[in-house]
Design a protein around this motif. Structure first.
Motif, mmCIF file in Angstrom:
data_model
loop_
_atom_site.group_PDB
_atom_site.id
_atom_site.type_symbol
_atom_site.label_atom_id
_atom_site.label_comp_id
_atom_site.label_asym_id
_atom_site.label_seq_id
_atom_site.Cartn_x
_atom_site.Cartn_y
_atom_site.Cartn_z
ATOM 1 N N VAL A 1 0.835 -1.198 0.000
ATOM 2 C CA VAL A 1 0.000 0.000 0.000
ATOM 3 C C VAL A 1 0.878 1.259 0.000
ATOM 4 C CG1 VAL A 1 -2.048 -0.981 1.083
ATOM 5 C CG2 VAL A 1 -0.163 -0.253 2.545
ATOM 6 N N PRO A 2 0.340 2.367 -0.480
ATOM 7 C CA PRO A 2 -1.053 2.553 -0.855
ATOM 8 C C PRO A 2 -1.386 1.943 -2.213
ATOM 9 C CG PRO A 2 0.181 4.547 -1.344
ATOM 10 C CD PRO A 2 1.118 3.620 -0.623
ATOM 11 N N LEU A 3 -2.649 1.585 -2.383
ATOM 12 C CA LEU A 3 -3.146 1.122 -3.671
ATOM 13 C C LEU A 3 -4.461 1.827 -3.939
ATOM 14 C CD1 LEU A 3 -2.905 -2.075 -5.560
ATOM 15 C CD2 LEU A 3 -5.235 -1.253 -5.133
ATOM 16 N N PHE A 4 -4.577 2.370 -5.136
ATOM 17 C CA PHE A 4 -5.741 3.149 -5.532
ATOM 18 C C PHE A 4 -6.504 2.349 -6.584
ATOM 19 C CE2 PHE A 4 -2.363 5.762 -4.043
ATOM 20 C CZ PHE A 4 -2.945 6.791 -3.327
ATOM 21 N N LEU A 5 -7.727 1.977 -6.261
ATOM 22 C CA LEU A 5 -8.539 1.134 -7.147
ATOM 23 C C LEU A 5 -9.680 1.977 -7.699
ATOM 24 C CD1 LEU A 5 -8.927 -1.748 -8.248
ATOM 25 C CD2 LEU A 5 -10.407 -2.203 -6.260
ATOM 26 N N PHE A 6 -9.663 2.151 -9.024
ATOM 27 C CA PHE A 6 -10.636 3.001 -9.702
ATOM 28 C C PHE A 6 -11.751 2.142 -10.284
ATOM 29 C CE2 PHE A 6 -6.576 5.030 -9.663
ATOM 30 C CZ PHE A 6 -6.789 6.398 -9.618
ATOM 31 N N GLU A 7 -12.970 2.438 -9.896
ATOM 32 C CA GLU A 7 -14.148 1.737 -10.415
ATOM 33 C C GLU A 7 -14.051 0.224 -10.252
ATOM 34 O OE1 GLU A 7 -16.940 2.920 -11.385
ATOM 35 O OE2 GLU A 7 -16.494 5.051 -11.494
ATOM 36 N N GLY A 8 -13.297 -0.229 -9.276
ATOM 37 C CA GLY A 8 -13.156 -1.657 -9.030
ATOM 38 C C GLY A 8 -12.392 -2.406 -10.095
ATOM 39 N N GLN A 9 -11.762 -1.678 -11.037
ATOM 40 C CA GLN A 9 -11.154 -2.330 -12.193
ATOM 41 C C GLN A 9 -9.715 -1.913 -12.466
ATOM 42 O OE1 GLN A 9 -13.726 -2.254 -15.773
ATOM 43 N NE2 GLN A 9 -15.190 -1.132 -14.499
ATOM 44 N N PHE A 10 -9.384 -0.667 -12.206
ATOM 45 C CA PHE A 10 -8.094 -0.123 -12.603
ATOM 46 C C PHE A 10 -7.303 0.254 -11.356
ATOM 47 C CE2 PHE A 10 -11.395 1.129 -15.621
ATOM 48 C CZ PHE A 10 -10.969 0.469 -16.763
ATOM 49 N N ALA A 11 -6.052 -0.162 -11.306
ATOM 50 C CA ALA A 11 -5.268 0.029 -10.083
ATOM 51 C C ALA A 11 -4.006 0.849 -10.339
ATOM 52 C CB ALA A 11 -4.872 -1.325 -9.495
ATOM 53 N N VAL A 12 -3.708 1.718 -9.399
ATOM 54 C CA VAL A 12 -2.433 2.433 -9.345
ATOM 55 C C VAL A 12 -1.815 2.133 -7.993
ATOM 56 C CG1 VAL A 12 -1.310 4.679 -9.242
ATOM 57 C CG2 VAL A 12 -3.096 4.261 -10.943
ATOM 58 N N SER A 13 -0.577 1.674 -7.996
ATOM 59 C CA SER A 13 0.081 1.258 -6.762
ATOM 60 C C SER A 13 1.171 2.240 -6.377
ATOM 61 C CB SER A 13 0.692 -0.139 -6.949
ATOM 62 O OG SER A 13 1.415 -0.532 -5.808
ATOM 63 N N GLY A 14 1.222 2.575 -5.104
ATOM 64 C CA GLY A 14 2.304 3.396 -4.587
ATOM 65 C C GLY A 14 1.974 4.876 -4.521
ATOM 66 N N ALA A 15 2.856 5.614 -3.849
ATOM 67 C CA ALA A 15 2.687 7.065 -3.691
ATOM 68 C C ALA A 15 3.204 7.758 -4.950
ATOM 69 C CB ALA A 15 3.429 7.554 -2.454
ATOM 70 N N GLN A 16 2.425 7.657 -6.006
ATOM 71 C CA GLN A 16 2.815 8.219 -7.289
ATOM 72 C C GLN A 16 2.831 9.746 -7.234
ATOM 73 O OE1 GLN A 16 3.643 6.449 -9.934
ATOM 74 N NE2 GLN A 16 2.892 4.381 -9.468
ATOM 75 N N PRO A 17 3.566 10.383 -8.147
ATOM 76 C CA PRO A 17 3.453 11.836 -8.270
ATOM 77 C C PRO A 17 2.013 12.232 -8.576
ATOM 78 C CG PRO A 17 5.325 11.007 -9.528
ATOM 79 C CD PRO A 17 4.538 9.805 -9.090
ATOM 80 N N GLY B 1 -15.551 0.646 -17.555
ATOM 81 C CA GLY B 1 -16.295 -0.482 -18.112
ATOM 82 C C GLY B 1 -15.418 -1.640 -18.486
ATOM 83 N N GLN B 2 -14.102 -1.441 -18.546
ATOM 84 C CA GLN B 2 -13.189 -2.527 -18.878
ATOM 85 C C GLN B 2 -12.913 -3.383 -17.648
ATOM 86 O OE1 GLN B 2 -9.629 -1.532 -20.948
ATOM 87 N NE2 GLN B 2 -10.623 -0.149 -22.388
ATOM 88 N N THR B 3 -12.632 -4.660 -17.877
ATOM 89 C CA THR B 3 -12.230 -5.584 -16.815
ATOM 90 C C THR B 3 -11.091 -6.428 -17.362
ATOM 91 O OG1 THR B 3 -13.866 -7.204 -17.590
ATOM 92 C CG2 THR B 3 -14.544 -5.734 -15.808
ATOM 93 N N PRO B 4 -10.315 -7.078 -16.500
ATOM 94 C CA PRO B 4 -10.299 -7.020 -15.034
ATOM 95 C C PRO B 4 -9.462 -5.838 -14.565
ATOM 96 C CG PRO B 4 -8.664 -8.564 -15.789
ATOM 97 C CD PRO B 4 -9.341 -8.016 -17.037
ATOM 98 N N VAL B 5 -8.943 -5.907 -13.329
ATOM 99 C CA VAL B 5 -8.072 -4.849 -12.802
ATOM 100 C C VAL B 5 -6.897 -4.634 -13.735
ATOM 101 C CG1 VAL B 5 -6.472 -4.260 -10.946
ATOM 102 C CG2 VAL B 5 -8.728 -5.190 -10.398
ATOM 103 N N THR B 6 -6.653 -3.390 -14.083
ATOM 104 C CA THR B 6 -5.564 -3.037 -14.984
ATOM 105 C C THR B 6 -4.583 -2.128 -14.240
ATOM 106 O OG1 THR B 6 -7.048 -3.131 -16.884
ATOM 107 C CG2 THR B 6 -4.967 -1.944 -17.182
ATOM 108 N N ILE B 7 -3.308 -2.467 -14.262
ATOM 109 C CA ILE B 7 -2.291 -1.630 -13.638
ATOM 110 C C ILE B 7 -1.968 -0.471 -14.572
ATOM 111 C CG2 ILE B 7 0.034 -1.560 -12.688
ATOM 112 C CD1 ILE B 7 -1.929 -3.228 -11.073
ATOM 113 N N LEU B 8 -2.130 0.742 -14.062
ATOM 114 C CA LEU B 8 -1.974 1.918 -14.901
ATOM 115 C C LEU B 8 -0.620 2.599 -14.759
ATOM 116 C CD1 LEU B 8 -5.491 3.551 -14.451
ATOM 117 C CD2 LEU B 8 -4.699 2.060 -16.290
ATOM 118 N N ALA B 9 0.198 2.143 -13.809
ATOM 119 C CA ALA B 9 1.522 2.746 -13.620
ATOM 120 C C ALA B 9 2.412 1.738 -12.915
ATOM 121 C CB ALA B 9 1.425 4.028 -12.805
ATOM 122 N N ASP B 10 3.709 1.850 -13.149
ATOM 123 C CA ASP B 10 4.650 1.015 -12.412
ATOM 124 C C ASP B 10 4.567 1.352 -10.930
ATOM 125 O OD1 ASP B 10 5.561 -0.198 -14.727
ATOM 126 O OD2 ASP B 10 7.169 1.268 -15.013
#
Length: 223
Positions: free
Chosen positions: A170-186, A202-211
């Motif tokens: 953590v932290p992990l930010f989960l958008f709309e239950g599908q898209f995830a951003v991990s860490g204290a990003q800028p 509307g897309q599935t499953p969870v998608t990582i949007l940043a390293d």
């Protein structure tokens, strides 16, 4: 847009990430977007005692002699975000009851206020966020009714959900239950994530949007 933030009160990168995301969310709202943020629990050290102990010796036992350097780095990053991290007076403690307070605060429409106050209590004020008397006082400060035991089952269910989602840091930010951003990003990365999710809902499953960025995992927190 629904955003769930999985974090732990004793995680410094969660505090930093929370502050950065809040700025991005404000900018998104300024553009006409709507962001509904819900805080979700994660325990880095679920076996920590409720009575607490000084944080620095606990970190030194886990990470050895380079704790001072790690603390200096994270405190410097936090200061750039306007956060005052005083590791020398912080108390290591079990955070389950703190998460229960956040659960109750969320129900009462004051989840963000409760999380902000708990972060400050731990990192700046040197308070034991596992102590019931401390939590009762903090609940009163943010205007939250805090009956004993209420919300505990919901916290357990969300902790189980975090494990089921495969969240280990953590932290992990989960958008709309599908898209995830991990860490204290800028904050700029959060800006981009909010815009992208707005276009891709509307897309599935969870998608990582940043390293992954700096964060804490279930081996606790190498600050």
């Amino acid at each position: 847009m629904k955003v769930e933030i999985f974090s732990d009160i004793v995680c410094p990168w969660c505090y930093i990430g929370h502050a950065r995301f809040a700025r991005a969310a404000d900018r998104f709202r300024d553009k006409g977007g709507v962001v509904d943020i819900t805080m979700r629990p994660f325990q880095l050290n679920p076996d920590a005692p409720t009575e607490g102990e000084p944080l620095l010796p606990a970190l030194e036992r886990k990470f050895g002699g380079n704790v001072a350097q790690m603390i200096s780095r994270v405190a410097g990053v936090a200061a750039e975000e306007g956060l005052d991290l005083r590791f020398e007076q912080a108390v290591s403690a079990n955070t389950f009851e703190a998460h229960r307070l956040v659960e109750l605060a969320t129900r009462q429409g004051r989840g963000q206020e409760a999380v902000d106050r708990l972060f400050r209590a731990h990192f700046t004020d040197g308070l034991n966020v596992g102590d019931q008397d401390v939590l009762t006082k903090l609940a009163a400060e943010v205007g939250v009714d805090h009956p004993p035991g209420e919300g505990a089952q919901e916290v357990r269910e969300q902790l189980d959900r975090a494990r089921a989602l495969g969240i280990t840091g953590v932290p992990l930010f989960l958008f709309e239950g599908q898209f995830a951003v991990s860490g204290a990003q800028p904050a700029e990365t959060f800006d981009a994530a909010l815009d992208e999710v707005a276009a891709r809902t509307g897309q599935t499953p969870v998608t990582i949007l940043a390293d992954p960025a700096d964060g804490c995992d279930d081996g606790y927190c190498a600050v």
